[in-house]
Structure formats: C-alpha cells, structure tokens
Design a protein around this motif. Structure first.
Motif, short mmCIF file in Angstrom:
data_model
loop_
_atom_site.label_atom_id
_atom_site.label_comp_id
_atom_site.label_asym_id
_atom_site.label_seq_id
_atom_site.Cartn_x
_atom_site.Cartn_y
_atom_site.Cartn_z
N GLY A 1 -6.74 -12.94 -26.27
CA GLY A 1 -7.13 -11.70 -26.94
C GLY A 1 -7.73 -11.95 -28.31
O GLY A 1 -8.77 -11.38 -28.66
N LEU A 2 -7.11 -12.84 -29.07
CA LEU A 2 -7.64 -13.10 -30.41
C LEU A 2 -8.96 -13.86 -30.34
O LEU A 2 -9.84 -13.63 -31.17
CB LEU A 2 -6.62 -13.87 -31.24
CG LEU A 2 -5.46 -12.99 -31.71
CD1 LEU A 2 -4.46 -13.81 -32.46
CD2 LEU A 2 -5.96 -11.88 -32.59
N ALA A 3 -9.11 -14.71 -29.30
CA ALA A 3 -10.42 -15.38 -29.14
C ALA A 3 -11.50 -14.34 -28.85
O ALA A 3 -12.60 -14.42 -29.41
CB ALA A 3 -10.34 -16.40 -28.02
N ILE A 4 -11.17 -13.37 -28.00
CA ILE A 4 -12.15 -12.32 -27.70
C ILE A 4 -12.46 -11.50 -28.95
O ILE A 4 -13.62 -11.16 -29.22
CB ILE A 4 -11.62 -11.43 -26.56
CG1 ILE A 4 -11.61 -12.21 -25.26
CG2 ILE A 4 -12.50 -10.20 -26.39
CD1 ILE A 4 -10.96 -11.48 -24.14
N VAL A 5 -11.43 -11.20 -29.76
CA VAL A 5 -11.66 -10.43 -30.99
C VAL A 5 -12.55 -11.19 -31.95
O VAL A 5 -13.49 -10.63 -32.54
CB VAL A 5 -10.30 -10.07 -31.64
CG1 VAL A 5 -10.51 -9.53 -33.04
CG2 VAL A 5 -9.58 -9.06 -30.81
N ALA B 1 -14.34 -19.54 -27.87
CA ALA B 1 -14.69 -19.81 -29.26
C ALA B 1 -15.79 -20.84 -29.37
O ALA B 1 -16.46 -20.91 -30.39
CB ALA B 1 -13.45 -20.28 -30.02
N PHE B 2 -16.00 -21.63 -28.32
CA PHE B 2 -16.89 -22.78 -28.43
C PHE B 2 -18.32 -22.46 -28.03
O PHE B 2 -19.25 -22.81 -28.72
CB PHE B 2 -16.34 -23.90 -27.55
CG PHE B 2 -16.75 -25.26 -28.01
CD1 PHE B 2 -16.25 -25.76 -29.20
CD2 PHE B 2 -17.61 -26.02 -27.26
CE1 PHE B 2 -16.62 -27.01 -29.63
CE2 PHE B 2 -17.99 -27.29 -27.70
CZ PHE B 2 -17.49 -27.78 -28.88
N PHE B 3 -18.48 -21.78 -26.90
CA PHE B 3 -19.83 -21.52 -26.41
C PHE B 3 -20.47 -20.42 -27.26
O PHE B 3 -19.85 -19.41 -27.55
CB PHE B 3 -19.79 -21.08 -24.96
CG PHE B 3 -19.33 -22.17 -24.05
CD1 PHE B 3 -19.70 -23.48 -24.29
CD2 PHE B 3 -18.50 -21.89 -22.98
CE1 PHE B 3 -19.27 -24.49 -23.46
CE2 PHE B 3 -18.06 -22.90 -22.15
CZ PHE B 3 -18.45 -24.19 -22.39
N ILE C 1 -2.22 -23.26 -19.61
CA ILE C 1 -3.36 -24.19 -19.67
C ILE C 1 -4.67 -23.42 -19.53
O ILE C 1 -5.63 -23.65 -20.28
CB ILE C 1 -3.22 -25.26 -18.58
CG1 ILE C 1 -2.08 -26.20 -18.93
CG2 ILE C 1 -4.49 -26.06 -18.45
CD1 ILE C 1 -1.80 -27.22 -17.87
N VAL C 2 -4.69 -22.48 -18.56
CA VAL C 2 -5.91 -21.69 -18.37
C VAL C 2 -6.22 -20.87 -19.62
O VAL C 2 -7.38 -20.77 -20.05
CB VAL C 2 -5.74 -20.78 -17.13
CG1 VAL C 2 -6.87 -19.79 -17.06
CG2 VAL C 2 -5.72 -21.61 -15.88
N ALA C 3 -5.18 -20.30 -20.23
CA ALA C 3 -5.40 -19.49 -21.43
C ALA C 3 -5.92 -20.34 -22.57
O ALA C 3 -6.84 -19.94 -23.30
CB ALA C 3 -4.10 -18.80 -21.83
N ALA C 4 -5.35 -21.54 -22.75
CA ALA C 4 -5.82 -22.41 -23.83
C ALA C 4 -7.26 -22.83 -23.60
O ALA C 4 -8.10 -22.78 -24.52
CB ALA C 4 -4.91 -23.63 -23.94
N ALA C 5 -7.58 -23.22 -22.35
CA ALA C 5 -8.95 -23.61 -22.05
C ALA C 5 -9.90 -22.43 -22.21
O ALA C 5 -11.02 -22.58 -22.73
CB ALA C 5 -9.03 -24.17 -20.62
N GLY C 6 -9.46 -21.25 -21.81
CA GLY C 6 -10.30 -20.07 -21.95
C GLY C 6 -10.55 -19.71 -23.40
O GLY C 6 -11.67 -19.35 -23.78
N PHE D 1 -16.19 -10.03 -33.20
CA PHE D 1 -16.50 -9.91 -34.62
C PHE D 1 -17.70 -10.78 -34.98
O PHE D 1 -18.53 -10.40 -35.80
CB PHE D 1 -15.28 -10.31 -35.44
CG PHE D 1 -15.50 -10.13 -36.90
CD1 PHE D 1 -15.38 -8.89 -37.48
CD2 PHE D 1 -15.83 -11.21 -37.71
CE1 PHE D 1 -15.59 -8.71 -38.82
CE2 PHE D 1 -16.04 -11.04 -39.05
CZ PHE D 1 -15.91 -9.79 -39.61
N ARG D 2 -17.81 -11.93 -34.31
CA ARG D 2 -18.95 -12.80 -34.60
C ARG D 2 -20.25 -12.16 -34.14
O ARG D 2 -21.29 -12.28 -34.79
CB ARG D 2 -18.73 -14.13 -33.89
CG ARG D 2 -19.67 -15.22 -34.35
CD ARG D 2 -19.63 -16.40 -33.41
NE ARG D 2 -18.45 -17.21 -33.58
CZ ARG D 2 -18.04 -18.07 -32.64
NH1 ARG D 2 -18.71 -18.19 -31.52
NH2 ARG D 2 -16.97 -18.81 -32.85
N ASN D 3 -20.20 -11.45 -33.01
CA ASN D 3 -21.42 -10.86 -32.49
C ASN D 3 -21.78 -9.55 -33.18
O ASN D 3 -22.94 -9.26 -33.38
CB ASN D 3 -21.27 -10.62 -30.99
CG ASN D 3 -21.41 -11.90 -30.21
OD1 ASN D 3 -22.03 -12.83 -30.67
ND2 ASN D 3 -20.80 -11.94 -29.06
#
Lengths: 101, 176
Positions: free
Chosen positions: A77-81, B162-164, B152-157, A85-87
C-alpha cells in the motif's frame, strides 16, 4: 476472566478505524486506519483464545497471521501511495479518479 | 482488581491514541497516536497471556510498520492541508443514526450469553514462544508457509512498484 471489555474496546477501535477510512483524504492516513482495524480484530482473537483457554492456540496463531498479512499489505500500500505521489504530486484520494467510469 | 485497573488505563490510552490518529491535522501526530495504541494493545495481549504476540506486536507494528509510515509521511510531505467537507449532505445524519444503532447492537450483544467451546480451567492458555512454535510448525505449517510466500511476493511487489519508472529515462533503468 471476563472477555466483554476487550470486545467492546475492539469494537470501539474498529469503529474509529472505519471512521478514519471514510473521512480522511490523505491516502497514508487511510492506510493507518486500516492498520487500526486489523489490530482491533487481533484483540478479539487473542481475548477469545484466552477466554476459551484454547489448547490449539488458534487465536494467537491467527493473530500472528493477521499481523503478517498486515505487514505485507502496508508494504504494498505504501509503495502504491509513493508511486501515486510521484506521478500526480498528491496523495489525496479524492483526486484519484483514474478508474472512474 | 489489578486487571481492571490495567485495562482502564491502557484502554483509555488506546482510545486516546486512536482518536488522535483520526483527528490530528499533522500526519506525524497520527502515526504517533497509532503507535501509542499499538503499545497499549500489546499490554492487553500480555494480560491475556499471549506474550509472544505482544512482542511481535511491538516489534512489527510499533517498530517496523510505524517506521515505514513515518518514512512515507516524510517523503510525501506533512504540510498538506486536507479539506474535510462532505460531498453528500445526508452523510452526517446517516452516520449518526448508524453509529447509534451499532452501539445499541454492541450493548445488546454484550448482554447475551453464549458458549462457543468447552472451557478447560485446568490448563491455562500458554502464549510462550515454545507453545506458539509447537502449534505453528506442526498444525499450522501450511498456512505459515503460504504466509511466507505472501510476504516474499509483497516485498518483491513493493520493490517492483518503487523501482520501475514509466517516464523516458529508460536507459538509466537497468531492468528495462
């Protein structure tokens, strides 16, 4: 050992979490409220496990699973947020109408 | 008696933290309020003799998850004002009605007595690491492994999200 007070407290915390999910516009705050709701469920699991004196420890094991799933959920969720925010330079969920038909 | 005093003190602390989380204008205060709630709930786990869960709660929630939240709050800025005006005018009275009915339902459910299992007063519940691990790695080993796969899936996701990047600097991105 009375279990009722834990159930009422968990219901109150869950309701506060629902309020936060519905009212706050900041996506990070919405995720925080979801965490509060998951934790309120954990109180119920552990309290019922202690109340029934469960020999299989199902309540505590399920609380562990819920904590693990919550950790995974908050990472994604925080990665998506951060990505949103970046976009769009905003974390306001009212401005996210990309999927609105 | 001691149980009641501990419950009242930390229950009020948990409610205070939760309300702070919901109401604070500053997201950092919200994160701090949720951290206070998490610590109070760890006390409830201890009072229910779930010692390992309490330790996991403090380490995972109050430690790791809250640190992650604070990092993201710092990343996306803390000084954004959010408006709390409602779009639907019927929302507030409807919420009041629903909250009253829900409170009545909680009170009614609290007065009902029901039994969902056989109590065994000779063996109190054992929340030590040894007992939890004994159950977790025997009876619950398949859900445990699936949870590991999920993590593991969540960490990779999360890393992939964040990377791409979607913009034009594809040459600095080694994965595209």
């Amino acid at each position: 050992m009375i279990v009722n007070q834990f159930l009422v407290l968990a219901a109150l915390l869950f309701s506060i979490g629902i309020y936060g999910v519905l009212v706050r516009r900041n996506a990070v705050l919405v995720l925080l409220s979801v965490e509060l709701m998951l934790t309120a469920v954990n109180i119920n699991l552990v309290a019922f496990g202690a109340f029934l004196q469960d020999e299989l420890l199902a309540g505590q094991v399920f609380a562990l699973f819920v904590i693990a799933v919550a950790a995974a959920e908050v990472g994604i969720g925080l990665a998506i947020v951060v990505l949103i925010f970046r976009n769009r330079s905003s974390a306001n969920i009212d401005e996210l109408n990309l999927l609105k038909w | 008696m001691v149980e009641t005093v501990v419950f009242v003190i930390f229950g009020l602390a948990a409610l205070f933290g939760a309300i702070t989380m919901v109401w604070a204008r500053n997201p950092v205060y919200s994160a701090m309020g949720l951290m206070m709630t998490m610590f109070s709930i760890a006390v409830f786990y201890v009072s229910n003799s779930a010692h390992f869960i309490a330790v996991v709660q403090v380490i995972v929630y109050a430690g790791a998850v809250m640190t992650l939240f604070l990092f993201v709050i710092m990343l996306i800025g803390v000084d954004k004002e959010e408006d709390r005006t409602e779009n639907l005018p019927i929302q507030r009275p409807l919420a009041l009605v629903l909250i009253l009915s829900f409170g009545a339902a909680v009170v009614v459910a609290g007065r009902l007595a029901w039994t969902t299992g056989i109590r065994n007063p000779l063996d109190p519940v054992n929340g030590t690491v040894e007992a939890i691990g004994d159950e977790l790695f025997k009876r619950w080993v398949l859900p445990f492994e699936i949870t590991g796969l999920l993590l593991i899936v969540a960490a990779a996701g999360a890393i992939a999200l964040a990377f791409f990047k979607d913009d034009d600097d594809a040459e600095v991105d080694p994965w595209r």
